[in-house]
Scaffold this motif. Structure first.
Motif, PDB file in Angstrom:
ATOM      1  N   TRP A 233       0.730  -1.507   0.167  1.00  0.00           N
ATOM      2  CA  TRP A 233      -0.110  -0.100   0.216  1.00  0.00           C
ATOM      3  C   TRP A 233       0.827   1.139   0.150  1.00  0.00           C
ATOM      4  O   TRP A 233       2.174   1.275   1.037  1.00  0.00           O
ATOM      5  CB  TRP A 233      -0.590   0.055   1.464  1.00  0.00           C
ATOM      6  CG  TRP A 233      -2.419   1.316   1.375  1.00  0.00           C
ATOM      7  CD1 TRP A 233      -2.743   1.271   0.428  1.00  0.00           C
ATOM      8  CD2 TRP A 233      -1.684   2.336   2.246  1.00  0.00           C
ATOM      9  NE1 TRP A 233      -3.002   2.228   1.510  1.00  0.00           N
ATOM     10  CE2 TRP A 233      -2.904   3.229   2.585  1.00  0.00           C
ATOM     11  CE3 TRP A 233      -0.979   1.880   3.885  1.00  0.00           C
ATOM     12  CZ2 TRP A 233      -2.921   4.127   3.287  1.00  0.00           C
ATOM     13  CZ3 TRP A 233      -0.948   2.867   4.294  1.00  0.00           C
ATOM     14  CH2 TRP A 233      -1.942   4.260   4.539  1.00  0.00           C
ATOM     15  N   ASP A 234       0.690   2.539  -0.910  1.00  0.00           N
ATOM     16  CA  ASP A 234       1.514   3.724  -1.129  1.00  0.00           C
ATOM     17  C   ASP A 234      -0.184   4.295  -0.025  1.00  0.00           C
ATOM     18  O   ASP A 234      -0.582   4.976  -0.022  1.00  0.00           O
ATOM     19  CB  ASP A 234       1.369   3.814  -1.716  1.00  0.00           C
ATOM     20  CG  ASP A 234       1.877   5.203  -2.269  1.00  0.00           C
ATOM     21  OD1 ASP A 234       2.623   5.736  -1.613  1.00  0.00           O
ATOM     22  OD2 ASP A 234       2.551   5.942  -3.590  1.00  0.00           O
ATOM     23  N   PRO A 235       0.728   5.121   1.021  1.00  0.00           N
ATOM     24  CA  PRO A 235       0.300   5.780   2.054  1.00  0.00           C
ATOM     25  C   PRO A 235       0.155   7.391   2.209  1.00  0.00           C
ATOM     26  O   PRO A 235      -0.709   8.165   2.085  1.00  0.00           O
ATOM     27  CB  PRO A 235       1.024   5.137   2.844  1.00  0.00           C
ATOM     28  CG  PRO A 235       2.431   5.584   3.151  1.00  0.00           C
ATOM     29  CD  PRO A 235       2.274   4.367   1.631  1.00  0.00           C
ATOM     30  N   ARG A 236       0.651   7.556   0.460  1.00  0.00           N
ATOM     31  CA  ARG A 236       1.211   8.843   0.115  1.00  0.00           C
ATOM     32  C   ARG A 236      -0.288   9.325  -0.918  1.00  0.00           C
ATOM     33  O   ARG A 236      -1.211  10.697  -0.722  1.00  0.00           O
ATOM     34  CB  ARG A 236       2.368   8.887  -0.724  1.00  0.00           C
ATOM     35  CG  ARG A 236       3.462   9.253   0.275  1.00  0.00           C
ATOM     36  CD  ARG A 236       4.775   8.992  -0.304  1.00  0.00           C
ATOM     37  NE  ARG A 236       4.793   7.974  -1.280  1.00  0.00           N
ATOM     38  CZ  ARG A 236       5.476   6.692  -0.343  1.00  0.00           C
ATOM     39  NH1 ARG A 236       5.832   6.766   0.228  1.00  0.00           N
ATOM     40  NH2 ARG A 236       5.330   5.184  -1.545  1.00  0.00           N
ATOM     41  N   SER A 237      -0.493   8.500  -1.763  1.00  0.00           N
ATOM     42  CA  SER A 237      -1.706   8.234  -2.775  1.00  0.00           C
ATOM     43  C   SER A 237      -2.675   7.329  -2.024  1.00  0.00           C
ATOM     44  O   SER A 237      -3.337   6.961  -2.366  1.00  0.00           O
ATOM     45  CB  SER A 237      -1.334   7.286  -4.041  1.00  0.00           C
ATOM     46  OG  SER A 237      -0.847   6.412  -3.629  1.00  0.00           O
TER      47      SER A 237
END
Length: 286
Positions: A233-237
């Protein structure tokens, strides 16, 4: 600000996901899992605590005791000490004093959940953080003074709705407390974890595209059991870049970068519960 997230998704498909987000806005001032376990936070990965900072161990231990006393009065179980959380709490308290800031989020934009994902290489679960500060000279090494500081901080947290919610987290299982002082300033950090499982071995910080992580995790008794799948998972997006996939699956992310592992636990034949784990840096194939 403290952010705690719980994720759930129907096992029939990710596109029918449901999501519960709990946002706790707090005021600023915010046993080991097993003694036989390896330390999940490698000491060499941290900057040394500056020699001018003093660790107030009596205050930290007293905060832990008082926290469990308060939880017992509200019909909640105790939170166990966990060395990895303690180390992370201590380093954040030290960092705030050394660089003269007082926030959950560091100057680099790293919050409590980010610090745990980065440094705790085995924890799967959610976290919450409380901070407290006091400026003014006092007898640092005096036991009675440290106990007074512990009572003062806990009383302050219990008077603040956001902090109180963390102290009385129904799902909290573990707690790390770090208290440090320098001159007339001291900072305290409580780091709670709603721990659902531990990976059987520390997750590597760095992996390559196509590398199989061979993930294994053991659930805490009475929690969610063992995970069945994982994603990146990409927490930024706030998007999934790989998965969900079997625990043995090779990392199939298209773009190198820093991502967070998330683990899928079966709640029913039709639904998963998703909990966050360590972060990993994915590098391009050789």
């Amino acid at each position: 600000m403290v952010t705690s997230r719980q994720h759930g998704i129907r096992r029939a498909g990710v596109d029918s996901a449901w999501l519960i987000v709990v946002l706790v806005v707090s005021l600023l001032p915010v046993a080991s899992v097993g003694a036989e376990e390896d330390d999940p936070v490698p000491a060499h990965d941290f900057h040394e605590i500056p020699t001018e900072l003093i660790r107030l161990q009596v205050a930290a231990e007293r905060i832990h005791v008082l926290t469990n006393e308060v939880r017992a009065r509200h019909g909640l179980g105790p939170v166990r000490p966990e060395q990895g959380l303690t180390t992370i709490a201590l380093l954040h308290a030290s960092d705030m004093l050394e660089r003269n800031f007082f926030e959950h989020v560091s100057p680099e934009g790293e919050g409590a959940a980010d610090r745990v994902a980065r440094w705790h290489r085995r924890l799967i679960g959610e976290v919450g953080e409380n901070l407290w500060m006091r400026d003014g000279w006092f007898m640092i090494m005096d036991v009675a003074a440290q106990e007074d500081l512990a009572r003062e901080s806990l009383a302050g947290w219990m008077d603040s709705p956001g902090h109180r919610a963390n102290v009385l987290r129904p799902g909290a299982t573990h707690l790390g407390v770090g208290v440090v002082a320098s001159g007339g300033r001291w900072r305290a950090v409580q780091l709670f974890a709603d721990l659902v499982a531990l990976t059987d071995r520390p997750i590597p910080n760095d992996v390559r595209q196509g590398q199989a992580l061979r993930l294994r995790a053991t659930g805490l008794p009475g929690r969610l059991g063992e995970p069945e799948r994982y994603d990146l998972w990409d927490p930024r997006s706030d998007r999934v870049v790989f998965g969900p996939a079997d625990l043995e699956s090779a990392v199939g992310v298209k773009e190198p970068g820093e991502y967070q592992l998330r683990f899928y636990f079966a709640e029913s034949p039709l639904r998963y519960r998703i909990s966050r784990g360590p972060s990993v840096r994915v590098h391009a194939r050789r």
